[in-house]
Design a protein around this motif. Structure first.
Motif, short mmCIF file in Angstrom:
data_model
loop_
_atom_site.label_atom_id
_atom_site.label_comp_id
_atom_site.label_asym_id
_atom_site.label_seq_id
_atom_site.Cartn_x
_atom_site.Cartn_y
_atom_site.Cartn_z
N ASP A 32 2.63 1.68 -7.46
CA ASP A 32 1.32 1.32 -6.93
C ASP A 32 0.98 -0.11 -7.33
N THR A 33 -0.13 -0.60 -6.80
CA THR A 33 -0.64 -1.90 -7.21
C THR A 33 -2.12 -1.78 -7.54
N ALA A 34 -2.59 -2.67 -8.41
CA ALA A 34 -4.00 -2.68 -8.80
C ALA A 34 -4.78 -3.79 -8.13
N LYS A 35 -4.09 -4.85 -7.71
CA LYS A 35 -4.75 -6.00 -7.07
C LYS A 35 -3.98 -6.38 -5.82
N PRO A 36 -4.38 -5.85 -4.65
CA PRO A 36 -5.47 -4.90 -4.43
C PRO A 36 -5.02 -3.48 -4.77
N PRO A 37 -5.97 -2.56 -5.01
CA PRO A 37 -5.60 -1.17 -5.29
C PRO A 37 -4.87 -0.56 -4.10
N THR A 38 -3.67 -0.05 -4.35
CA THR A 38 -2.87 0.55 -3.29
C THR A 38 -2.10 1.73 -3.84
N SER A 39 -2.15 2.86 -3.14
CA SER A 39 -1.37 4.03 -3.53
C SER A 39 -0.13 4.13 -2.67
N ASN A 40 1.01 4.30 -3.34
CA ASN A 40 2.28 4.47 -2.64
C ASN A 40 2.88 5.85 -2.92
N CYS A 41 2.01 6.82 -3.20
CA CYS A 41 2.43 8.19 -3.45
C CYS A 41 1.79 9.07 -2.39
N ALA A 42 2.60 9.59 -1.47
CA ALA A 42 2.10 10.44 -0.39
C ALA A 42 3.09 11.57 -0.15
N GLY A 43 2.76 12.49 0.74
CA GLY A 43 3.67 13.58 1.09
C GLY A 43 4.02 14.43 -0.11
N ASP A 44 5.33 14.69 -0.32
CA ASP A 44 5.76 15.52 -1.43
C ASP A 44 5.37 14.92 -2.78
N CYS A 45 5.36 13.59 -2.83
CA CYS A 45 4.95 12.92 -4.08
C CYS A 45 3.54 13.33 -4.45
#
Length: 321
Positions: free
Chosen positions: A109-122
């Motif tokens: 993930d990233t904090a600047k900018p906030p971004t979620s890269n965990c989707a689906g089964d994750c």
């Protein structure tokens, strides 16, 4: 006669040393070297073992713990509630939700900018924490709480910009089974950074720019004394109930796991509630829930009865002390 006098002198000296080390009237038995955690009402319960311990799972707990749910129809995530700070003997201060479950961050993930890269089964294994009802409890800066809109349109809690998750295999308050998983998942500290093992001794001394030398715990948090407590002839804590929630008692620390703190009266005692608490010069010691980071001294002078502790156990800056 000369030999007899010398023998008597040695006996008297040994007796005086014994009196100094047991003057609190407390059990000075050795404490576990890693026991420098707060053990008051805010202390988290459960097994703090390595990943894999306590990983039994049950279906229907709201966190996808059975691992069999389809990512297209995930179980509704439980509300975050009031976030709290739990003390973990291996990781220091760890952020938890209103149910005491550990919150995590993901290195992808990233904090600047906030971004979620965990989707689906994750996201089934690591359920995103909803942002809707999240609030800051004691020791948490509410300004660090935010939200990020996920690809499915839901709002996820962020801490210091980092998206927050629970772990499906954490089923009990205090579990940290997600720590270090895949080398990318880590428990959140209250600041949004990764919780990590402190290199400080159980108790040590820090030079504060305003207060001078003050005692700190293994997490670098300032240690305090309560003027309404008692040290002689035995250690007595008069901080209970709601008081103990704001001023968590410092747990037993082995004397060999200290640096710069005077050894006289450096011992644990048993509180009326059965909890073991550490003392310096026989005075019970605490941390303050209002201190958010190492070096904070927000508890200094509170109510005219709470003061940071000097290396010899005296209350720093207390009037007439």
């Amino acid at each position: 006669m000369k030999t007899s006098w010398r023998t008597a002198s040695l006996v008297a000296t040994a007796a005086s040393v014994l009196a100094l080390t047991t003057a609190c009237g407390q059990d000075n038995s050795a404490a576990p070297a890693a026991a420098a955690q707060n053990v008051g009402a805010t202390a988290a319960a459960g097994d703090y073992g390595s990943p894999g311990a306590g990983t039994a799972t049950t279906a229907g707990n709201g966190y996808g713990a059975d691992g069999s749910q389809s990512s297209s129809s995930p179980t509704a995530a439980a509300p975050a509630g009031k976030l709290t700070v739990a003390s973990n003997p291996d990781l220091g201060s760890v952020l938890t939700d209103g149910s005491g479950l550990t919150l995590y961050r993901f290195d992808k993930d990233t904090a600047k900018p906030p971004t979620s890269n965990c989707a689906g089964d994750c996201a089934t294994t690591w359920p995103p924490v909803p942002a809707d009802d999240a609030s800051a409890g004691a020791g948490i800066d509410k300004a660090l709480l935010g939200e990020v809109t996920r690809a499915d349109g839901t709002k996820q809690l962020t801490v210091g910009g980092w998206p927050a998750y629970r772990y499906a295999k954490d089923v009990n308050s205090g579990d940290v089974n997600g720590q270090g998983v895949g080398g990318k998942w880590f428990a959140l500290a209250p600041t949004g950074k990764k919780a990590k093992v402190s290199n400080l001794p159980g108790l040590s001394v820090r030079k504060d720019p305003k207060l001078g030398d003050v005692v700190v715990d293994k997490n670098g948090m300032t240690v305090y004394r309560f003027l309404k407590d008692q040290a002689w002839p035995k250690s007595v804590s008069n901080c209970t109930g709601a008081c103990l929630e704001k001023w968590p008692a410092v747990g037993p620390v082995n004397a060999t796991d200290t640096e710069g703190v005077k050894k006289k009266g450096l011992m644990p005692f048993t509180r009326p509630d059965g909890v073991r608490q550490m003392s310096v010069n026989c005075w019970p010691i605490y941390t303050f829930s209002g201190d958010k980071a190492p070096g904070d001294t927000n508890g200094q002078g509170v109510g005219g009865t709470w003061y940071a502790v000097s290396p010899d156990g005296k209350p720093v800056g207390a009037p007439g002390k």
